[in-house]
Enzyme design. Structure first.
Site, PDB file in Angstrom:
ATOM      1  N   THR A  65       0.991  -1.131  -0.082  1.00  0.00           N
ATOM      2  CA  THR A  65       0.216   0.035   0.005  1.00  0.00           C
ATOM      3  C   THR A  65       0.957   1.136   0.173  1.00  0.00           C
ATOM      4  O   THR A  65       2.197   1.236  -0.127  1.00  0.00           O
ATOM      5  CB  THR A  65      -1.006  -0.180   1.235  1.00  0.00           C
ATOM      6  N   LYS A  69       3.558   1.300  -3.762  1.00  0.00           N
ATOM      7  CA  LYS A  69       3.117   0.343  -5.070  1.00  0.00           C
ATOM      8  C   LYS A  69       3.854   0.628  -6.494  1.00  0.00           C
ATOM      9  O   LYS A  69       4.010  -0.174  -7.188  1.00  0.00           O
ATOM     10  CB  LYS A  69       1.524   1.113  -5.360  1.00  0.00           C
ATOM     11  N   GLU A  80       0.728  -8.435 -16.683  1.00  0.00           N
ATOM     12  CA  GLU A  80       0.288  -7.398 -17.665  1.00  0.00           C
ATOM     13  C   GLU A  80      -0.458  -6.200 -17.197  1.00  0.00           C
ATOM     14  O   GLU A  80      -0.393  -5.141 -17.702  1.00  0.00           O
ATOM     15  CB  GLU A  80      -0.537  -8.230 -18.958  1.00  0.00           C
ATOM     16  N   ASN A  89       0.112  -3.844  -6.333  1.00  0.00           N
ATOM     17  CA  ASN A  89      -0.408  -3.934  -4.875  1.00  0.00           C
ATOM     18  C   ASN A  89      -0.339  -5.322  -4.169  1.00  0.00           C
ATOM     19  O   ASN A  89      -0.921  -5.657  -3.085  1.00  0.00           O
ATOM     20  CB  ASN A  89      -2.127  -3.456  -5.064  1.00  0.00           C
ATOM     21  N   ASP A 104      -6.688  -3.950  -7.700  1.00  0.00           N
ATOM     22  CA  ASP A 104      -7.792  -2.911  -7.814  1.00  0.00           C
ATOM     23  C   ASP A 104      -8.311  -2.911  -8.958  1.00  0.00           C
ATOM     24  O   ASP A 104      -9.652  -2.734  -8.850  1.00  0.00           O
ATOM     25  CB  ASP A 104      -6.828  -1.544  -7.611  1.00  0.00           C
ATOM     26  N   GLY A 130     -10.381  12.054 -11.014  1.00  0.00           N
ATOM     27  CA  GLY A 130      -8.892  11.617 -10.531  1.00  0.00           C
ATOM     28  C   GLY A 130      -8.125  11.012 -11.674  1.00  0.00           C
ATOM     29  O   GLY A 130      -8.716  10.653 -12.522  1.00  0.00           O
ATOM     30  N   ALA A 131      -6.915  10.987 -11.238  1.00  0.00           N
ATOM     31  CA  ALA A 131      -5.825  10.652 -12.240  1.00  0.00           C
ATOM     32  C   ALA A 131      -4.657   9.915 -11.474  1.00  0.00           C
ATOM     33  O   ALA A 131      -3.393   9.954 -12.050  1.00  0.00           O
ATOM     34  CB  ALA A 131      -5.370  11.836 -12.915  1.00  0.00           C
ATOM     35  N   GLY A 132      -4.907   9.494 -10.207  1.00  0.00           N
ATOM     36  CA  GLY A 132      -3.900   8.905  -9.382  1.00  0.00           C
ATOM     37  C   GLY A 132      -3.777   7.234  -9.763  1.00  0.00           C
ATOM     38  O   GLY A 132      -4.435   6.917 -10.701  1.00  0.00           O
ATOM     39  N   GLY A 241     -16.802   1.710  -1.746  1.00  0.00           N
ATOM     40  CA  GLY A 241     -15.488   1.801  -1.704  1.00  0.00           C
ATOM     41  C   GLY A 241     -15.048   0.437  -1.061  1.00  0.00           C
ATOM     42  O   GLY A 241     -13.901  -0.108  -1.208  1.00  0.00           O
TER      43      GLY A 241
END
Ligand code: NAP
Length: 286
Positions: A65, A69, A80, A89, A104, A130-132, A241
């Site tokens: 975590t 990562k 892949e 992860n 994830d 979001g773009a993380g 979540g």
């Protein structure tokens, strides 16, 4: 460690609030497997050494975590999926090699399937906020399910542009304030930290979403974010979540302990009780 007693762990910094031990130790008990799952607080500068000596430390694998990562990806032989997302992860040992994947993706998709069956039937457009690292897993998963047009909105626009470079022309970076992108979205996903306890709320008016939209929020502290509550209030189907957190754990358990575990209502109740007990004190991390 002997052949019958296996151990795995979660590597993070900080790691005290990780719910992974609760999930995996619940499954170990449920299936009567002799094993253990522990937390390991590992500083960034210690990570390479720790990850490359998992076996010597008695571990068959590990979850990874924040903030490790990307480092996990570099230090291992990724599949892949992990390579495509740019983050790992889950680590496991295979014929002496350190392998990695990113769960994830399936965590997000399996939870959506469970909460909103057939959500992907005829869905042409999605919006990802979001773009993380989490957003990259979500975008990869949506593309895999055939969603042809994915609008990515992010506070830092250049990071949304990076997702287009990574995943190609299905990704359409858009301005954070452009509400028009929501008008025909079949799926809307919050993959930012907005709405998390201690963070600002996600300022998105759910009235801009179409009535058939499915809404997913990756944040699970609080369990019901203001965004999810508003979406439910509008009668939209939602996926939370906590569901994703449970589903993303399935493959690691199977890889380490040799049993495909079930995501049960009992597990959810256990996690809800734990989160409820500590929600006032923290933000959420996997
Ligand atoms: P990350 O890589 O740090 O990305 C954070 C994202 O949130 C970025 O897009 C960032 O935008 C945005 N953000 C942060 N503060 C913001 C603000 N004040 N206003 C607007 N945008 C803001 O984190 P991550 O690993 O992708 O995780 C994102 C979320 O997903 C977290 O809440 C995490 O707990 C959750 N998550 C849940 C699961 C699960 O199993 N349920 C799994 C993974 C992650 P910038 O690019 O502009 O900084």
């Amino acid at each position: 460690m002997n052949a019958r007693h296996r151990a795995a762990c979660v590597l993070g910094w900080p790691v005290a609030h990780s719910r992974s031990p609760l999930i995996h130790n619940y499954w170990l008990k449920r299936y009567g497997i002799a094993g253990e799952y522990r937390r390991e607080a590992v500083l960034p500068e210690q990570f390479a050494d720790f990850a490359s000596s998992l076996a010597a430390r008695g571990y068959v694998g590990a979850n990874v975590t924040v903030p490790h990562k990307e480092a996990a990806l570099k230090l291992s032989q990724p599949d892949e999926r992990a390579r495509a997302v740019g983050a790992a992860n889950t680590l496991w040992l295979e014929a002496g090699a350190l392998r990695s994947t990113n769960t994830d993706i399936e965590g997000f998709l399996d939870n959506l399937d469970a909460c909103a069956p057939q959500w992907d039937r005829g869905v042409a457009k999605a919006v990802v906020l979001g773009a993380g690292g989490a957003a990259r897993a979500v975008v990869y998963g949506l593309i895999g399910r055939g969603v042809a047009h994915i609008t990515v909105v992010n506070r830092t626009h250049s990071r949304a542009e990076n997702l287009r470079e990574r995943f190609g022309k299905a990704v359409h970076p858009a301005d954070w304030r452009d509400e028009a992108v929501f008008a025909d979205a079949g799926v809307v996903v919050n993959a930012t930290t907005l709405g998390m306890a201690g963070q600002p709320e996600l300022a998105l008016d759910v009235r801009t979403l179409p009535g058939h939209a499915v809404v997913a929020d990756l944040v699970y502290v609080p369990l019901v974010t203001p965004f999810l509550r508003a979406a439910r209030g509008r009668g939209l189907r939602t996926a939370d979540g906590l569901g994703m957190l449970m589903y993303q754990a399935v493959r690691g358990f199977a890889l380490w302990f040799g049993k495909e575990p079930e995501v049960t209502a009992e597990l959810r109740t256990l996690l809800e009780a734990d989160l409820g007990a500590s929600a006032d004190q923290e933000g959420g991390i996997t």
